[in-house]
Design a protein around this motif. Structure first.
Motif, short mmCIF file in Angstrom:
data_model
loop_
_atom_site.label_atom_id
_atom_site.label_comp_id
_atom_site.label_asym_id
_atom_site.label_seq_id
_atom_site.Cartn_x
_atom_site.Cartn_y
_atom_site.Cartn_z
N GLY A 104 24.80 21.47 6.03
CA GLY A 104 25.88 21.73 5.66
C GLY A 104 26.79 22.32 6.49
O GLY A 104 26.23 23.07 7.61
N PHE A 105 27.84 22.12 6.39
CA PHE A 105 29.10 22.79 7.35
C PHE A 105 29.09 24.29 6.85
O PHE A 105 29.12 24.70 5.65
N ARG A 106 29.30 25.18 7.91
CA ARG A 106 29.40 26.66 7.51
C ARG A 106 30.85 27.04 7.57
O ARG A 106 31.67 26.53 8.30
N ASN A 107 31.21 27.97 6.39
CA ASN A 107 32.28 28.24 6.32
C ASN A 107 32.43 29.93 6.04
O ASN A 107 31.40 30.40 5.93
N SER A 167 27.09 27.78 4.79
CA SER A 167 27.30 26.59 3.85
C SER A 167 27.09 26.94 2.27
O SER A 167 26.81 27.80 1.94
N GLU A 168 27.85 25.98 1.52
CA GLU A 168 27.76 26.13 0.19
C GLU A 168 26.33 26.07 -0.44
O GLU A 168 26.07 26.72 -1.52
N ASN A 188 34.57 24.95 8.22
CA ASN A 188 33.76 23.90 9.07
C ASN A 188 33.68 24.35 10.18
O ASN A 188 33.55 23.35 11.04
N GLY A 192 26.12 23.42 10.01
CA GLY A 192 24.81 23.96 10.16
C GLY A 192 23.70 22.91 10.27
O GLY A 192 23.23 22.03 9.44
N HIS A 233 26.14 17.74 -2.68
CA HIS A 233 27.11 18.56 -2.29
C HIS A 233 28.16 18.93 -3.49
O HIS A 233 28.60 20.03 -3.85
#
Length: 294
Positions: A104-107, A167-168, A188, A192, A233
């Motif tokens: 996942g994208f890291r936030n 990530s979520e 984002n 990840g 997601h």
């Protein structure tokens, strides 16, 4: 990794057994890749920035603000450009079994609404020990604080850090929201992802028929993980919202402007690498390359 290791053992009739050690029980991060380089009977599963210590192009590959979706990254790692980087890595003693374990994208996870780099001033965020992560969070405006994952929850609860990034799936799976940090800024900033690496020396001792099984099963596992992410997601976001987590968008161009100089300042990384990646991504997106370097 448990599923992959079980299938490898089954399909090699027990000839190859891969033991898994989660949550940093044994060597992790930089130490993990060093074990591979030293020729240990060890498989490292780490962010590609750690193999970037040996071939800097891999640091650029997972640099900040590059990808808009998973498919762009997957297409890129299968190009001749990235495959040539893998060959260079083998000269350093590292065989890549996969670069596609996406999580996942890291936030940014904190208790504040972050929309612009100015909003991060004075905020301490936990990061892994990777120089790429540290320099990126600093460039974005925060104060990066590298900590082992096992110390992160207590550091957040004790106020050593004001938040973290992840990530979520990590947020929900490890219950980060229980620390009271319930705002997610959708930066984002990183996709990840973990790669899977083994010593070339060890790899050459494995019979070819088993090599083929090992590579195939790691590839299948990576595809399964991406499919799972895409399918789940939205459900994960809904579950986090049920736990009181809120999400906000950001000024992406402002953050891209802040982080782009990293492709010049990180050790071994160059604007040429950035341009190569952008050229390949432009082809993948089906349009003419656009030079984003001022």
């Amino acid at each position: 990794m448990d599923l992959v290791s079980a299938r490898i053992k089954q399909k090699t009739n027990g000839a190859v057994e891969v033991l898994t050690f989660p949550q940093g029980q044994i060597a992790a991060y930089k130490d993990s890749v060093e074990m591979v380089v030293r020729g240990a009977n060890f498989i490292s599963v780490e962010d590609p920035s750690y193999i970037g210590d040996y071939v800097p192009e891999f640091t650029a590959l997972v640099g900040p603000m590059l990808y808009e979706n998973y498919d762009e990254y997957i297409a890129l790692i299968n190009t001749p450009l990235v495959k040539s980087w893998e060959k260079k890595l083998e000269e350093k003693g590292i065989k890549v079994l996969s670069l596609q374990y996406i999580f996942g994208f890291r936030n940014i996870i904190s208790d504040q609404v972050i929309r612009h780099p100015d909003d991060l001033k004075g905020i301490k965020l936990r990061t892994p020990g990777s120089k790429l992560f540290i320099e990126t969070l600093n460039a974005m405006g925060a104060t990066a604080t590298p900590l082992p994952w096992g110390e992160t929850f207590s550091a957040v609860q004790q106020g050593v850090v004001d938040g973290l990034e992840g990530s979520e799936f990590t947020n929900l799976g490890t219950k980060v929201y229980e620390t009271g940090k319930k705002n997610v800024a959708l930066t984002n900033h990183f996709l990840g992802v973990c790669g899977v690496y083994i010593s070339t020396e060890v790899w050459h001792t494995i019979p070819k028929q088993y090599q083929e099984i090992i590579e195939q099963e790691f590839a299948i596992g990576a595809d399964e993980m991406v499919d799972m992410l895409k399918a789940n997601h939205a459900k994960v976001v809904n579950e986090l919202e049920e736990h009181g987590v809120t999400f906000n968008t950001i000024d992406r161009n402002a953050f891209k402007t802040k982080t782009r100089p990293l492709f010049e300042s990180l050790p071994g990384v160059s604007l040429k690498m950035y341009e190569q990646i952008q050229t390949e991504l432009a082809k993948i997106k089906g349009k003419a390359p656009v030079n984003e370097i001022p």
